[in-house]
Design an enzyme around this catalytic site. Structure first.
Site, PDB file in Angstrom:
ATOM      1  CG  HIS A 142      75.911 -76.144 -53.401  1.00  0.00           C
ATOM      2  ND1 HIS A 142      75.553 -75.072 -52.627  1.00  0.00           N
ATOM      3  CD2 HIS A 142      76.545 -75.626 -54.476  1.00  0.00           C
ATOM      4  CE1 HIS A 142      75.959 -73.952 -53.212  1.00  0.00           C
ATOM      5  NE2 HIS A 142      76.571 -74.263 -54.334  1.00  0.00           N
ATOM      6  CD  GLU A 143      78.553 -77.663 -57.086  1.00  0.00           C
ATOM      7  OE1 GLU A 143      78.174 -77.114 -58.146  1.00  0.00           O
ATOM      8  OE2 GLU A 143      79.128 -77.027 -56.163  1.00  0.00           O
TER       9      GLU A 143
ATOM     10  CG  HIS B 292      74.699 -74.537 -58.892  1.00  0.00           C
ATOM     11  ND1 HIS B 292      74.321 -73.218 -58.931  1.00  0.00           N
ATOM     12  CD2 HIS B 292      75.618 -74.633 -57.893  1.00  0.00           C
ATOM     13  CE1 HIS B 292      74.978 -72.534 -57.982  1.00  0.00           C
ATOM     14  NE2 HIS B 292      75.768 -73.370 -57.340  1.00  0.00           N
TER      15      HIS B 292
ATOM     16  CD  GLU C 270      75.713 -70.530 -54.424  1.00  0.00           C
ATOM     17  OE1 GLU C 270      75.981 -70.829 -55.611  1.00  0.00           O
ATOM     18  OE2 GLU C 270      76.204 -71.152 -53.462  1.00  0.00           O
TER      19      GLU C 270
END
Ligand SMILES: [Zn+2]
Length: 500
Positions: free
Chosen positions: A264-265, A268, A294
């Protein structure tokens, strides 16, 4: 005119430096700073925030923008300079409405608030956090008044993260999403549950960490321009285009936490690392909006990281690392397990089918706090009753309920809905990418992500904040934010897994 444009760019570069210096201090605060540093750090962040704010609201900035307005109208509206002037004007007007004393008070309140939240969560003690949160909510309500008149007091909160988006638009989108997801979760609950017990056992920390590093290195995370550390609530932060950092956390007794958080990170970070170099040290060197940001993290976490092709490639490797834990678990069983749907208490560990319900709950509470129909002292009770209504669960304590997220302690109100909007955008982009790269799944199954990343970079990343989110999404996919592709995706994926 050229000289004025250069002067404006110089001012914006200084602002960029001040903003990234705050990011460094904020990163340290959440990773390595001892508790005793909180007070001094609060002062330092407040000073930098004030210096940045002073530049935004300076007479010089206002005059330069006025003088450059004729130039802005002559330029190609898609050119970098036209976008820079448009975005700078928008930000300048926002800053000009907010008094310096508010900026300083807010920075101080949120620094202390975060420290109080960490302790309150650890001790399951909402009462100790309450006065800090009351102060923060009061400041957020005051913030809205600087943007009066507005249709809804929540509009100015939302606009900081989703330029141009209105409360009623989000409510309308969520009204279409909620019944479909509630129905889907019910249909799934009526089916035999997927076995996932093997994910809850000892997975040594270092081995997990190393596997996460292996995965995101393959994704294309650039370690020359980033690093990964541990944090209680993982986040990504940028100190400029040459240093985009991620954080993760590892649960030595549960497999999912580290790997999906890390992907997820990384999503980003890939966005921030992909921003065009020409935008460096300008307000365009950031994401288009939080929802678009997101969409990138959720895409790598879910559309890639929870897909069968992804695990076709990585699962044999994972079995090699954890032979005792996973040696006897088939690929198909593992894939189903990491996609198990079950209403749960913690948002960041929620599955795809229930995730948006966590967001809708927070949106309702935030709106009520802003409207004043809900007081902070009643928040834990309101949280618990909403959890029951949305997910059919009641948290055993506040640490697993109202205290679970860092956001409110950091002063982030209006931010949560961007998570759900990001889910919707992620699938819109995915469908379009699939159309452009018909063998996308085969590439993923071979562990090849370069074309996927290049497509995202071309359509999304390189543009930075040149376009408003709805404009960017429309340019990339042909339509504005639309929940249908996401709902279609959920029904298809979980229909297959649960045999609906
Ligand atoms: Zn995120």
């Amino acid at each position: 005119m050229e000289e004025k444009l250069q002067r404006l760019k110089g001012l914006l570069a200084e602002i960029d430096d001040l903003s990234h210096a705050q990011a460094v201090l904020g990163w340290d605060q959440q990773t390595y700073m001892p508790p005793g540093g909180a007070e001094d750090r609060g002062n330092q962040l407040a000073t930098l925030a004030r210096l940045e704010h002073e530049r935004w609201v300076s007479d010089e900035m206002a005059h330069l923008l006025d003088d450059l307005a004729p130039l802005a109208s002559q330029l190609d509206p898609d050119s970098e300079e036209a976008c820079l002037l448009r975005v700078t004007r928008r930000l300048q007007e926002k800053h000009a409405r907010v008094p310096a004393r508010w900026v300083e008070a807010f920075s101080q309140a949120t620094t202390l608030g975060q420290e109080a939240w960490v302790k309150a969560r650890r001790n399951n003690d909402f009462a100790s956090f309450r006065p800090y949160l009351e102060e923060i909510i009061q400041l957020r309500r005051e913030y809205s008044t600087f943007f009066a008149p507005f249709t809804h007091i929540y509009d100015p909160q939302l606009d900081d993260y989703e330029p141009g988006m209105k409360t009623e638009e989000v409510q309308a989108i969520f009204a279409r999403v909620r019944p479909v997801q509630v129905e889907l979760v019910k249909a799934i609950a009526a089916r035999p549950q997927v076995e996932a017990g093997f994910l809850h056992q000892a997975f040594p920390e270092q081995a997990q960490w190393d596997f996460g590093v292996e995965v995101i290195t393959r994704f294309g995370y650039d370690w020359e321009r980033g690093r990964q550390d541990k944090a209680a609530h993982p986040f990504t932060t940028s100190f400029g285009l040459g240093d985009v950092r991620i954080t993760t956390r590892v649960d030595p007794q549960f497999f999912n936490t580290m790997i999906f958080g890390t992907m997820h990170e990384c999503g980003h970070a890939l966005y921030d690392q992909g921003i065009g170099q020409a935008l460096r040290r300008t307000p365009l060197a950031t994401g288009a909006s939080m929802a678009v940001h997101e969409s990138q993290s959720r895409m790598w976490e879910n559309l890639v990281g929870r897909s069968l092709p992804f695990w076709k490639f990585f699962y044999p490797r994972l079995q090699e690392i954890f032979p005792g834990q996973l040696g006897n678990v088939s690929l198909e069983a593992f894939y189903r397990a990491v996609n198990r749907v079950e209403p749960s208490l913690i948002r960041v560990e929620a599955d795809e089918a229930t995730y948006n319900l966590h967001i809708m709950l927070r949106l309702e509470l935030e709106i009520a706090l802003m409207e004043g129909s809900l007081e902070v002292k009643d928040l834990p009770e309101a949280w618990n009753s909403h959890m029951q209504a949305f997910l059919g669960l009641t948290p055993p304590d506040d640490a697993h309920g109202v205290l679970q997220d860092i956001h409110w302690s950091s002063g982030l109100v209006g931010y949560f809905p961007t998570y759900a909007l990001g889910n919707l955008v992620s699938v819109q982009l995915w469908e379009k990418m699939h159309h452009d790269l018909p063998d996308l799944e085969e590439q993923i199954a071979r562990g090849q992500f370069a074309n996927l990343l290049a497509w995202l970079c071309e359509k999304v990343h390189r543009h930075g904040a040149k376009y408003e989110p709805q404009v960017l999404v429309e340019k990339a996919t042909g339509s504005r934010i639309d929940p249908q592709p996401y709902l279609r995706y959920l029904r298809e994926k979980f229909g297959q897994i649960y045999g609906l």
